[in-house]
Design a protein around this motif. Structure first.
Motif, mmCIF file in Angstrom:
data_model
loop_
_atom_site.group_PDB
_atom_site.id
_atom_site.type_symbol
_atom_site.label_atom_id
_atom_site.label_comp_id
_atom_site.label_asym_id
_atom_site.label_seq_id
_atom_site.Cartn_x
_atom_site.Cartn_y
_atom_site.Cartn_z
ATOM 1 N N UNK A 188 50.712 58.303 55.530
ATOM 2 C CA UNK A 188 51.313 56.893 54.475
ATOM 3 C C UNK A 188 50.774 56.123 53.874
ATOM 4 N N UNK A 189 51.256 55.202 53.198
ATOM 5 C CA UNK A 189 51.716 54.652 51.930
ATOM 6 C C UNK A 189 50.600 53.173 52.184
ATOM 7 N N UNK A 190 49.491 53.280 51.968
ATOM 8 C CA UNK A 190 48.696 52.091 51.854
ATOM 9 C C UNK A 190 49.258 50.682 51.528
ATOM 10 N N UNK A 191 49.159 49.385 52.389
ATOM 11 C CA UNK A 191 49.806 47.860 52.113
ATOM 12 C C UNK A 191 50.200 48.369 50.500
ATOM 13 N N UNK A 192 50.969 47.150 50.138
ATOM 14 C CA UNK A 192 50.703 46.977 48.825
ATOM 15 C C UNK A 192 49.818 45.896 48.783
ATOM 16 N N UNK A 193 49.893 44.992 49.383
ATOM 17 C CA UNK A 193 48.976 43.849 49.460
ATOM 18 C C UNK A 193 47.600 44.528 49.760
ATOM 19 N N UNK A 194 47.104 45.399 49.620
ATOM 20 C CA UNK A 194 45.637 46.545 49.201
ATOM 21 C C UNK A 194 45.896 47.271 47.661
ATOM 22 N N UNK A 195 45.917 47.742 47.430
ATOM 23 C CA UNK A 195 46.877 48.623 46.004
ATOM 24 C C UNK A 195 47.663 47.810 45.283
ATOM 25 N N UNK A 196 48.305 46.951 45.428
ATOM 26 C CA UNK A 196 49.076 46.057 44.278
ATOM 27 C C UNK A 196 48.679 44.732 44.121
ATOM 28 N N UNK A 197 47.990 44.324 44.680
ATOM 29 C CA UNK A 197 47.161 43.394 44.072
ATOM 30 C C UNK A 197 45.603 43.399 44.430
ATOM 31 N N UNK A 198 45.204 44.510 43.609
ATOM 32 C CA UNK A 198 44.207 44.935 43.678
ATOM 33 C C UNK A 198 43.145 42.840 42.870
ATOM 34 N N UNK A 199 42.980 42.991 42.000
ATOM 35 C CA UNK A 199 42.200 42.532 41.671
ATOM 36 C C UNK A 199 42.794 40.993 40.719
ATOM 37 N N UNK A 200 43.706 40.280 42.165
ATOM 38 C CA UNK A 200 44.262 39.127 42.010
ATOM 39 C C UNK A 200 43.754 38.315 42.815
ATOM 40 N N UNK A 201 43.570 39.542 44.049
ATOM 41 C CA UNK A 201 43.042 38.719 45.506
ATOM 42 C C UNK A 201 41.448 38.992 45.796
ATOM 43 N N UNK A 202 41.766 38.073 46.630
ATOM 44 C CA UNK A 202 39.435 37.847 46.905
ATOM 45 C C UNK A 202 39.660 39.108 47.556
ATOM 46 N N UNK A 203 38.387 40.637 47.509
ATOM 47 C CA UNK A 203 38.067 40.887 47.922
ATOM 48 C C UNK A 203 38.042 41.451 49.222
ATOM 49 N N UNK A 204 37.000 40.502 49.531
ATOM 50 C CA UNK A 204 36.594 40.117 50.585
ATOM 51 C C UNK A 204 38.269 40.723 51.622
ATOM 52 N N UNK A 205 39.646 39.261 50.984
ATOM 53 C CA UNK A 205 41.276 39.697 52.016
ATOM 54 C C UNK A 205 40.684 41.057 51.453
ATOM 55 N N UNK A 206 41.132 42.124 50.748
ATOM 56 C CA UNK A 206 41.733 43.248 49.732
ATOM 57 C C UNK A 206 40.558 44.021 51.357
#
Length: 286
Positions: free
Chosen positions: A69-87
């Motif tokens: 399975x591929x990890x969600x893009x919310x984790x891998x492709x928005x890694x630096x633009x979202x709050x770390x706790x949300x990732x």
């Protein structure tokens, strides 16, 4: 063993070849698992797949089958633009959804986009350090700094190796070996990363993503190279997962079978588990 798979388990061109037309769409994954031993699942990258659906897939396949399975893009492709706790939260939720499937899990993929250079490495590795499942983890990077054959790539490979994390080796050389003379090649050259192919295993379950050319004989040089590398990895006791694509994926199964034939010729005591249903149309492509 080598686990061969596709980037999908059904394709309109595979009807009356990998599975009969009478087989319901939902049942095709079961038939696919009788031929291939793994599959690359991209749907989890794009959307949240219900736990019930994941369980249905799990129960539909053979016992020796493995999902990657591929990890969600919310984790891998928005890694630096979202709050770390949300990732962290989304990554933990995804891992939790896979726990019940561990008996049939291959290397789960963290696929990072080309915008993430060496400045994102520590954060990418922090995700690796959060991995709690007993199954393999793999990382695909696309920024060219990770292919520089110098300090950055060395540090990256060392970091993966020390964690027992597999590097995903992307080989898009075939699909970029000619001008895009058809629609499928145009599409593939737009979407697939054009990165150097560095076939280095950092852990016990190396992952290969081979993007084949639609003119099948043109793939021969790269298939020969991969047969030699896979034979070497087998001799070292590794268990590679090889996901074979082509520009339109129609002939991807044929490419996988051709690669495995070459591995058989190079590897003593290797018994292939990949046997395609006979199809004169597919055979005549070579």
């Amino acid at each position: 063993m080598i686990r061969y798979g596709m980037a999908q388990w059904q394709h309109p061109a595979w009807v009356n070849w990998l599975y009969p037309a009478s087989l319901p769409s939902a049942a095709r994954i079961g038939r696919y698992s009788q031929v291939f031993s793994t599959v690359e699942v991209g749907s989890t990258f794009y959307t949240k797949v219900d736990d019930a659906q994941l369980l249905r897939w799990y129960e539909s396949v053979m016992d020796g089958f493995r999902f990657s399975f591929k990890a969600p893009q919310a984790v891998t492709h928005r890694l630096t633009e979202r709050p770390w706790r949300e990732v962290q939260r989304d990554w933990s939720v995804f891992m939790e959804s896979l726990k019940a499937l561990q008996a049939k899990l291959g290397p789960t993929m963290l696929q990072f986009p080309a915008v993430y250079d060496e400045r994102a490495l520590d954060t990418m590795l922090a995700l690796c350090d959060m991995w709690t499942l007993s199954t393999p983890l793999s990382v695909e990077v696309r920024h060219l700094v990770y292919f520089d054959k110098s300090e950055t790539e060395t540090s990256f490979l060392s970091a993966l190796s020390s964690r027992g994390v597999n590097r995903v080796v992307m080989d898009s050389r075939p699909v970029f070996s000619t001008e895009a003379y058809c629609e499928s090649l145009m599409d593939a050259q737009k979407k697939k990363p054009r990165v150097p192919c560095h076939p280095i295993a950092t852990a016990n379950h190396p992952v290969v993503r081979f993007i084949g050319h639609p003119d099948l004989p043109r793939n021969e040089p790269w298939l020969n190279q991969w047969a030699a590398k896979l034979s070497q990895w087998l001799s070292e006791g590794l268990t590679p997962s090889v996901f074979v694509h082509s520009s339109d994926n129609i002939a991807a199964p044929t490419l996988a079978a051709k690669l495995d034939e070459k591995v058989c010729l190079l590897t003593s005591n290797y018994q292939s588990a990949l046997v395609l249903p006979q199809s004169q149309e597919q055979v005549s492509l070579w």
